[in-house]
Design an enzyme around this catalytic site. Structure first.
Site, short mmCIF file in Angstrom:
data_model
loop_
_atom_site.label_atom_id
_atom_site.label_comp_id
_atom_site.label_asym_id
_atom_site.label_seq_id
_atom_site.Cartn_x
_atom_site.Cartn_y
_atom_site.Cartn_z
CB CYS A 1 3.72 3.01 -7.49
SG CYS A 1 5.20 3.84 -8.04
CB CYS B 1 6.44 6.06 -5.69
SG CYS B 1 5.96 4.37 -5.40
CE LYS C 1 7.56 9.26 -1.81
NZ LYS C 1 7.52 8.07 -1.00
CE1 TYR D 1 6.80 5.27 2.04
CE2 TYR D 1 7.09 3.23 3.23
CZ TYR D 1 6.73 3.90 2.09
OH TYR D 1 6.32 3.20 0.99
CD GLU E 1 7.93 9.13 2.06
OE1 GLU E 1 9.01 8.61 1.74
OE2 GLU E 1 6.84 8.77 1.57
CG HIS F 1 36.11 16.53 -3.02
ND1 HIS F 1 35.59 16.40 -1.75
CD2 HIS F 1 36.66 17.76 -3.10
CE1 HIS F 1 35.82 17.52 -1.09
NE2 HIS F 1 36.46 18.36 -1.89
CD GLU G 1 33.89 13.78 -0.90
OE1 GLU G 1 35.05 13.45 -1.18
OE2 GLU G 1 33.48 14.96 -0.98
P1 FAD Z 1 -0.80 -1.66 -6.18
O1 FAD Z 1 0.14 -0.77 -6.90
O2 FAD Z 1 -1.48 -1.08 -5.00
O3 FAD Z 1 -1.88 -2.15 -7.25
C1 FAD Z 1 -2.98 -2.92 -6.91
C2 FAD Z 1 -4.11 -2.62 -7.88
O4 FAD Z 1 -5.11 -3.63 -7.78
C3 FAD Z 1 -4.82 -1.30 -7.59
O5 FAD Z 1 -5.04 -0.59 -8.78
C4 FAD Z 1 -6.14 -1.75 -6.98
O6 FAD Z 1 -7.16 -0.79 -7.15
C5 FAD Z 1 -6.39 -3.02 -7.75
N1 FAD Z 1 -7.32 -3.97 -7.14
C6 FAD Z 1 -7.45 -4.27 -5.82
N2 FAD Z 1 -8.36 -5.25 -5.66
C7 FAD Z 1 -8.81 -5.56 -6.90
C8 FAD Z 1 -9.73 -6.52 -7.39
N3 FAD Z 1 -10.35 -7.39 -6.57
N4 FAD Z 1 -9.98 -6.55 -8.72
C9 FAD Z 1 -9.34 -5.72 -9.57
N5 FAD Z 1 -8.44 -4.82 -9.15
C10 FAD Z 1 -8.16 -4.75 -7.84
N6 FAD Z 1 7.15 2.44 -2.88
C11 FAD Z 1 8.39 2.75 -3.31
O7 FAD Z 1 9.10 1.88 -3.79
N7 FAD Z 1 8.87 4.03 -3.23
C12 FAD Z 1 8.13 5.03 -2.74
O8 FAD Z 1 8.59 6.17 -2.67
C13 FAD Z 1 6.82 4.74 -2.29
N8 FAD Z 1 6.04 5.72 -1.81
C14 FAD Z 1 4.75 5.44 -1.43
C15 FAD Z 1 3.96 6.47 -0.98
C16 FAD Z 1 2.67 6.23 -0.58
C17 FAD Z 1 1.80 7.38 -0.11
C18 FAD Z 1 2.15 4.91 -0.63
C19 FAD Z 1 0.75 4.62 -0.21
C20 FAD Z 1 2.93 3.87 -1.09
C21 FAD Z 1 4.25 4.13 -1.49
N9 FAD Z 1 5.09 3.11 -1.96
C22 FAD Z 1 6.36 3.40 -2.37
C23 FAD Z 1 4.63 1.71 -1.99
C24 FAD Z 1 4.21 1.29 -3.41
O9 FAD Z 1 3.26 2.19 -3.91
C25 FAD Z 1 3.65 -0.12 -3.35
O10 FAD Z 1 4.62 -0.97 -2.78
C26 FAD Z 1 3.30 -0.64 -4.73
O11 FAD Z 1 2.38 0.19 -5.39
C27 FAD Z 1 2.73 -2.05 -4.61
O12 FAD Z 1 2.35 -2.53 -5.86
P2 FAD Z 1 1.26 -3.68 -6.01
O13 FAD Z 1 1.30 -4.10 -7.43
O14 FAD Z 1 1.46 -4.69 -4.97
O15 FAD Z 1 -0.13 -2.99 -5.68
P1 NA7 Z 2 2.69 1.57 8.65
O1 NA7 Z 2 4.07 1.38 8.20
O2 NA7 Z 2 1.86 0.37 8.90
O3 NA7 Z 2 2.67 2.48 9.97
C1 NA7 Z 2 1.49 2.85 10.57
C2 NA7 Z 2 1.74 4.05 11.47
O4 NA7 Z 2 0.53 4.50 12.00
C3 NA7 Z 2 2.64 3.72 12.64
O5 NA7 Z 2 3.34 4.85 12.99
C4 NA7 Z 2 1.61 3.32 13.70
O6 NA7 Z 2 2.07 3.49 15.00
C5 NA7 Z 2 0.51 4.31 13.41
N1 NA7 Z 2 -0.80 3.83 13.82
C6 NA7 Z 2 -1.36 2.66 13.53
N2 NA7 Z 2 -2.60 2.59 14.06
C7 NA7 Z 2 -2.81 3.75 14.71
C8 NA7 Z 2 -3.89 4.28 15.45
N3 NA7 Z 2 -5.01 3.58 15.62
N4 NA7 Z 2 -3.77 5.50 15.97
C9 NA7 Z 2 -2.65 6.21 15.80
N5 NA7 Z 2 -1.58 5.78 15.11
C10 NA7 Z 2 -1.67 4.56 14.56
O7 NA7 Z 2 1.85 2.47 7.66
P2 NA7 Z 2 2.16 3.53 6.51
O8 NA7 Z 2 0.84 4.05 6.09
O9 NA7 Z 2 3.12 4.57 6.90
O10 NA7 Z 2 2.81 2.66 5.39
C11 NA7 Z 2 2.23 1.42 5.00
C12 NA7 Z 2 2.75 1.04 3.68
O11 NA7 Z 2 2.27 2.02 2.77
C13 NA7 Z 2 4.21 1.07 3.50
O12 NA7 Z 2 4.83 -0.14 3.82
C14 NA7 Z 2 4.30 1.36 2.02
O13 NA7 Z 2 4.12 0.23 1.25
C15 NA7 Z 2 3.21 2.25 1.77
P3 NA7 Z 2 2.82 2.33 15.84
O14 NA7 Z 2 4.25 2.43 15.48
O15 NA7 Z 2 2.19 1.04 15.42
O16 NA7 Z 2 2.52 2.68 17.25
#
Ligand code: FAD
Ligand code: NA7
Length: 612
Positions: free
Chosen positions: A174, A179, A182, A315, A319, A587, A592
């Site tokens: 995040c 988040c 982004k 998403y 995004e 408003h 609203e």
């Molecule tokens: P993480 O935050 O991923 O933390 C896991 C940590 O564990 C990482 O630092 C990783 O390196 C570490 N780790 C992994 N394996 C090991 C290991 N074996 N030993 C030690 N460390 C390890 N959520 C929202 O609510 N709002 C948003 O707008 C939003 N935007 C997002 C945009 C993007 C591009 C992405 C990718 C995600 C977004 N999310 C958003 C989702 C959000 O980031 C995740 O849901 C959240 O970070 C999950 O938290 P977590 O604690 O499960 O894992």
């Molecule tokens: P998602 O929510 O798992 O979506 C993956 C997207 O990528 C979805 O549109 C898929 O299409 C597409 N997809 C998956 N595999 C392929 C291949 N091989 N080729 C082309 N397109 C593909 O992933 P996000 O990364 O957006 O988000 C995952 C989590 O990250 C989200 O829940 C947050 O926690 C942050 P489909 O609809 O399956 O045809």
């Protein structure tokens, strides 16, 4: 210590009992048998409540001292003494760390309430009360709460660099690559739009307006560094041990921590939380890992990505495509099937069509099959060969950057879970947990993105981590409520929602039991600016069988996240259509519109707006 009998039917009230203790009893603080005369015996193998209790302890990874009272000479005497001191005549009779737990039912009740685990952990045989693997949203919140509750806690966090070599600091996805950067890049793009609007509102300026990627990225990365530092500080303040190492289970209650120099250290704990999150998936085609980037690389990319192909349509993909286009870049989204799978499809199509009208190109029903480097550089030039998902058609395109956003894989496969018996879903890599976030191994829990079937969102990870710590170490029984979790997609026109998508509501409640109210609307701020009328959209889905309860809330418009948050609280309180009608609006705002919804979708009446 378990006082039991090798033959122990549920109904038994025989005078003999048997005893046991925890592994820690054996290792260090061997529990003195109440009568001072009992000795450990072999675990019983016959069915009955005694063996159920033994199985429970064995599943908790705890070795017990068991005394089979029917196999010792003085068993009857021991039973007598036991009965005197515990007021319990039946077996099994369980003690944990010198505390009398009771018989079979009481032991299982104590296990279900978490008391048993607490008693088991009140022992210093382990280095820590709790080790959390993963220092992201879920892990950190759990660690801090457990420390506040007086526990000895360690966090292991390690970022394996992306194939492009990107890595980052403490805080997880995040903060570093999710988040936070982004939303800041989304904001940067919105400011560009605001600049255009501002001329209509009388602002005059002569300088050429252009966006500087390096300036933005540097400022965002500086902010992230301050957050990384803040997390370290707050762990230190709460006396949580933070170790920047990769965690891998080696045996029950024991983990190996490997730092970036390859040095290995071993730690033990009474309980563990897995909060290791997910990392971006790759296509598995020629050139993907060599030349493509993912969201893990984008937010700290040292140069402007230029003409970009975004692969994926969920998403993260939309995004990123949205803000890149907002900076004036040439952006194409390659969509395999539908937009925003899992979200309301009417809303998803509206999100896509707004993006399309604002310059994002969509290549639908195509998937990349090969990526070739044409030129090196920052950015370089890549040729992408793609094929249709519906036929044999292939296309080629040249881009500066290819951003893969095709989903994320759980970080669960390389951490020795199989060594301690934590089950994962082999297909998805996710960890199945029960309603108290417990895995198949009772002393191991999982929160956040790795846990199966939970919304992958930061506030969800934070809430479940915090409540887990309170249940484990406080007096709390509160579970995380995963129903009606609101979320927002920060595309150029934001989409906020809470509750069910229309398709899901129909599937669950049937169309005839639903009333859907909707309208298009024109934010006041957009009128003078001359921006698209009849683009923003509001929709609620009500359950006619339950007082027109709002079961789905959807808004496409500016600040959708801000609007949705309040309505999500209202939905938690049981919001109905009548309550919305009784609410006086503010408003002039976008929110609203929900207090004046009149037109039902089933009526088919015109919902276009003529003014504000
Ligand atoms: P993480 O935050 O991923 O933390 C896991 C940590 O564990 C990482 O630092 C990783 O390196 C570490 N780790 C992994 N394996 C090991 C290991 N074996 N030993 C030690 N460390 C390890 N959520 C929202 O609510 N709002 C948003 O707008 C939003 N935007 C997002 C945009 C993007 C591009 C992405 C990718 C995600 C977004 N999310 C958003 C989702 C959000 O980031 C995740 O849901 C959240 O970070 C999950 O938290 P977590 O604690 O499960 O894992
Ligand atoms: P998602 O929510 O798992 O979506 C993956 C997207 O990528 C979805 O549109 C898929 O299409 C597409 N997809 C998956 N595999 C392929 C291949 N091989 N080729 C082309 N397109 C593909 O992933 P996000 O990364 O957006 O988000 C995952 C989590 O990250 C989200 O829940 C947050 O926690 C942050 P489909 O609809 O399956 O045809």
């Amino acid at each position: 210590m378990i006082f039991s009998k090798s033959y122990c039917p549920h109904s038994t009230r025989v005078g003999a009992a048997l005893a046991g203790s925890t592994a820690r009893d054996q290792a260090a603080t061997r529990t003195p048998p109440p009568a001072g005369r009992v000795r450990a015996g072999a675990p019983a193998s016959l069915p009955g409540c005694g063996s159920e209790v033994k199985e429970l302890f064995s599943s908790l990874g705890v070795e017990c001292n068991v005394l089979e009272l029917d196999q010792v000479d003085d068993g009857a005497k021991v039973q007598e003494v036991l009965s005197e001191i515990t007021n319990q005549k039946t077996v099994p009779n369980v003690f944990v760390n010198k505390v009398h737990v009771g018989g079979c039912d009481q032991t299982f009740q104590a296990y279900q309430s978490g008391l048993l685990q607490k008693l088991l952990q009140e022992d210093s045989a382990y280095d820590y009360d709790l080790i959390i693997v993963g220092g992201g949203s879920g892990g950190l919140s759990c660690a801090k709460e457990a420390a506040i509750l007086g526990k000895k806690v360690m966090v292991l966090d390690f970022v394996v660099p992306s194939p492009q070599g990107t890595s980052w600091g403490l805080g997880g996805t995040c903060v570093n690559v999710g988040c936070i950067p982004k939303k800041l890049m989304h904001q940067a793009a919105l400011l560009g739009q605001a600049l255009c609007d501002s001329r209509k509102f009388g602002w005059e300026y002569n300088q050429q307006v252009k966006h500087n990627w390096e300036t933005m990225t540097k400022a965002i990365q500086n902010h992230i560094s301050s957050l990384n530092w803040g997390y370290r500080l707050s762990l230190r303040e709460k006396a949580v041990a933070y170790v920047n190492s990769y965690g891998e289970f080696v045996e029950h209650h024991k983990i190996k921590a490997t730092n970036k120099k390859g040095q290995e250290t071993y730690y033990t704990a009474a309980q563990f939380v897995i909060a290791t999150g997910e990392r971006p998936r790759y296509l598995g085609i020629q050139g993907d890992k060599e030349y493509c980037i993912t969201s893990d690389d984008l937010f700290s990319l040292p140069y402007c990505p230029g003409k970009t192909l975004v692969v994926g349509a969920s998403y993260v993909a939309l995004e990123c495509a949205g803000f890149l286009a907002g900076f004036g870049l040439d952006v194409t989204v390659m969509v395999r099937s539908i937009l925003l799978r899992g979200f309301d499809q009417e809303m998803a199509e509206k999100v896509g069509s707004y993006m399309e009208q604002h310059g994002v190109k969509f290549l639908r029903k195509f998937i990349p099959v090969m990526i070739q480097q044409l030129e090196k550089g920052s950015p370089g030039k890549l040729k992408v060969l793609a094929k249709s998902t519906e036929g044999t058609e292939t296309i080629e395109g040249v881009y500066n950057t290819v951003l893969l956003a095709i989903g994320r894989d759980s970080c669960t496969r390389k951490m020795g879970l199989e060594k301690i018996g934590v089950k994962i879903n082999e297909k998805s890599g996710k960890i199945p947990v029960n309603d108290v976030e417990q895995t198949s191994v009772p002393y191991v829990y999982a929160v956040g993105d790795v846990s199966e079937g939970k919304p992958e969102l930061t506030p969800v990870a934070i809430q479940s981590g915090k409540l887990l710590a309170r249940r484990l170490f406080g007096a709390s029984l509160e579970k995380c409520d995963y129903i009606n979790v609101p979320t927002t997609v920060f595309t150029p026109l934001e989409y906020g929602c809470c509750g069910l998508a229309e398709e899901k509501a129909i599937e669950v409640y049937k169309k005839e039991n639903l009333e859907i109210y909707h309208t298009l609307f024109w934010p006041l701020e957009w009128t003078v600016a001359g921006r698209d009328n009849n683009t923003c959209y509001a929709k609620i889905i009500c359950n006619k069988l339950d007082h027109d309860r709002v079961i789905g809330f959807h808004i496409l418009g500016p600040n959708a996240g801000e609007v949705t948050q309040g309505f999500a609280a209202a939905m938690k309180c049981g919001l109905t259509k009548q309550l919305l009608d009784d609410t006086i609006g503010i408003h002039p705002t976008c929110g609203e519109v929900f207090t004046t919804l009149e037109i039902t979708k089933s009526s088919g009446l015109d919902i276009t707006q003529k003014g504000c």
